[in-house]
Write a protein that holds these residues in place. Sequence first.
Motif, mmCIF file in Angstrom:
data_model
loop_
_atom_site.group_PDB
_atom_site.id
_atom_site.type_symbol
_atom_site.label_atom_id
_atom_site.label_comp_id
_atom_site.label_asym_id
_atom_site.label_seq_id
_atom_site.Cartn_x
_atom_site.Cartn_y
_atom_site.Cartn_z
ATOM 1 N N ILE A 127 0.861 -1.183 0.000
ATOM 2 C CA ILE A 127 0.000 0.000 0.000
ATOM 3 C C ILE A 127 0.897 1.232 0.000
ATOM 4 N N LEU A 128 0.284 2.388 -0.146
ATOM 5 C CA LEU A 128 1.025 3.634 -0.286
ATOM 6 C C LEU A 128 1.327 4.297 1.050
ATOM 7 N N GLY A 129 2.525 4.865 1.134
ATOM 8 C CA GLY A 129 2.875 5.826 2.161
ATOM 9 C C GLY A 129 3.251 7.123 1.488
ATOM 10 N N ASN A 130 3.547 8.145 2.271
ATOM 11 C CA ASN A 130 3.910 9.425 1.655
ATOM 12 C C ASN A 130 5.227 9.336 0.883
ATOM 13 N N HIS A 131 6.178 8.526 1.356
ATOM 14 C CA HIS A 131 7.471 8.427 0.671
ATOM 15 C C HIS A 131 7.328 7.821 -0.723
ATOM 16 N N HIS A 146 -8.702 -4.184 -2.287
ATOM 17 C CA HIS A 146 -9.009 -5.228 -1.312
ATOM 18 C C HIS A 146 -8.696 -6.584 -1.929
ATOM 19 N N PHE A 147 -8.354 -7.521 -1.073
ATOM 20 C CA PHE A 147 -7.963 -8.865 -1.510
ATOM 21 C C PHE A 147 -8.542 -9.869 -0.525
ATOM 22 N N ILE A 174 -7.769 -5.068 3.296
ATOM 23 C CA ILE A 174 -8.176 -3.824 2.644
ATOM 24 C C ILE A 174 -7.047 -2.816 2.778
ATOM 25 N N GLY A 175 -6.579 -2.296 1.656
ATOM 26 C CA GLY A 175 -5.537 -1.281 1.643
ATOM 27 C C GLY A 175 -6.141 0.094 1.414
ATOM 28 N N LEU A 176 -5.921 1.015 2.360
ATOM 29 C CA LEU A 176 -6.441 2.376 2.261
ATOM 30 C C LEU A 176 -5.305 3.369 2.043
ATOM 31 N N ASP A 177 -5.671 4.601 1.709
ATOM 32 C CA ASP A 177 -4.680 5.634 1.391
ATOM 33 C C ASP A 177 -4.784 6.759 2.412
ATOM 34 N N PHE A 178 -4.144 6.564 3.574
ATOM 35 C CA PHE A 178 -4.044 7.593 4.606
ATOM 36 C C PHE A 178 -2.570 7.836 4.904
ATOM 37 N N LYS A 216 -13.055 -12.100 9.217
ATOM 38 C CA LYS A 216 -11.853 -11.373 9.634
ATOM 39 C C LYS A 216 -11.496 -10.333 8.576
ATOM 40 N N VAL A 217 -11.273 -9.111 9.020
ATOM 41 C CA VAL A 217 -10.890 -8.023 8.132
ATOM 42 C C VAL A 217 -9.632 -7.363 8.684
ATOM 43 N N VAL A 218 -8.595 -7.284 7.855
ATOM 44 C CA VAL A 218 -7.346 -6.624 8.215
ATOM 45 C C VAL A 218 -7.231 -5.369 7.359
ATOM 46 N N THR A 219 -7.222 -4.209 8.006
ATOM 47 C CA THR A 219 -7.177 -2.934 7.308
ATOM 48 C C THR A 219 -5.772 -2.348 7.397
#
Length: 384
Positions: free
Chosen positions: A178-182, A220-221, A231-235, A271-274
């Motif tokens: 997933i994304l980070g700021n870097h 999501h996968f 679930i991959g979010l963009d924060f 089960k949900v891993v965010t």
Amino acid sequence: MRTLLLLLSVFFVPHIVSSAEIQRIWLTHKSNQPDKIVVNWLTDQPGDSVVSYGLTPETMETRRLEETTTLHHVEIPLTHQNATYHYSVKTRHQRSDVNTFKAYPTDTLRAAIVADWQSKPDLSSLIKEDVHLLLTAGDNIRNLWQTCGAGERACIKPYIELIDTYPELFQSTPFMPILGNHDREVHPRGKTRPAHAVYDVEATAFRRFFELPNEEWKWHFDLPEFDLRFIGLDFNHISDFGTTWQTCHAFDRNSDQYRWYESLTAKAPGKVVTLYNERNANIRNQLGGGWHQLFQRGTICVTGFGYYAERAEWEGLTYYNTSLSGTGTQYADPHSRFLAGKDGYLLLTCNRSSGMMTAELKSLKNEVLDRQTFPSSARESSKP
């Protein structure tokens, strides 16, 4: 004799050079379930994209894309479980060795989550876990501008360097970052906000290099065998939203991201891993606790915001922070239950028969720092 050797060098050396092995290979998923996998690779010269794959080197099928590119993405079907797939790739005269990866299991699944990959540490301990899936909680590279030059949004060189550092890992393990700021920093951040945007919010290079589900900046996968959804979010750096330091997509109640996550968790698996890259306390307090209320539909949240290992618990939900660079400044969660300055990762082990998921914060020296267990129900947890 010398004349013969000279003639051989003239006619055959160019062929030898053009037949160099392809070594930059990585595996991802762009579908939402593990019935397919994407084989990605880079070549020096442009050409078509050919993957041979099968359960043995002698029985491999072939998938070919007629194209002219140096960055290759070919999706192949996965029709077997509890097995080892063999595969190789080819582009014109360039080819790879035969590599292998594990098909997904039906009994026990192992997945690791890492973050803050900037220092490219020794991952021997993680590699020994022999995981079926490797995910991240953001910051997979140091930045884009130092390697690519300021303002270059499509340059993928830092991601190539990441693959080059751990070639065997990426050739054998499906990878879902997933994304980070870097990951989208195209200009130096500096101490004051400039007139131009420092980050590429659309994450052009990241999305170009990786093949991931959905819009790729969020995805999501699902692993139905284990009643599990990632679930991959963009924060990241949400306090900078709306400025020239803005790095992530919108996260208000009317945003695509909020509505999408709300829909995904309304009828979620057991089960949900965010996954995201913002400080847990910051994002769960947004919208008057609105994000926290949505997170409570799941099992755990995992971030790579801080350079430390942490487990926090608030209103029945467990929040983790993990980092491969775990000896930095600690910003303890107000509800922290475990906190350590250790380089490490989060290992998830899911047992299909019991429905239990074990989460272990582990150091890169293979120490178990913290262990918790979670049943299939998203709102109950038990601790050994």
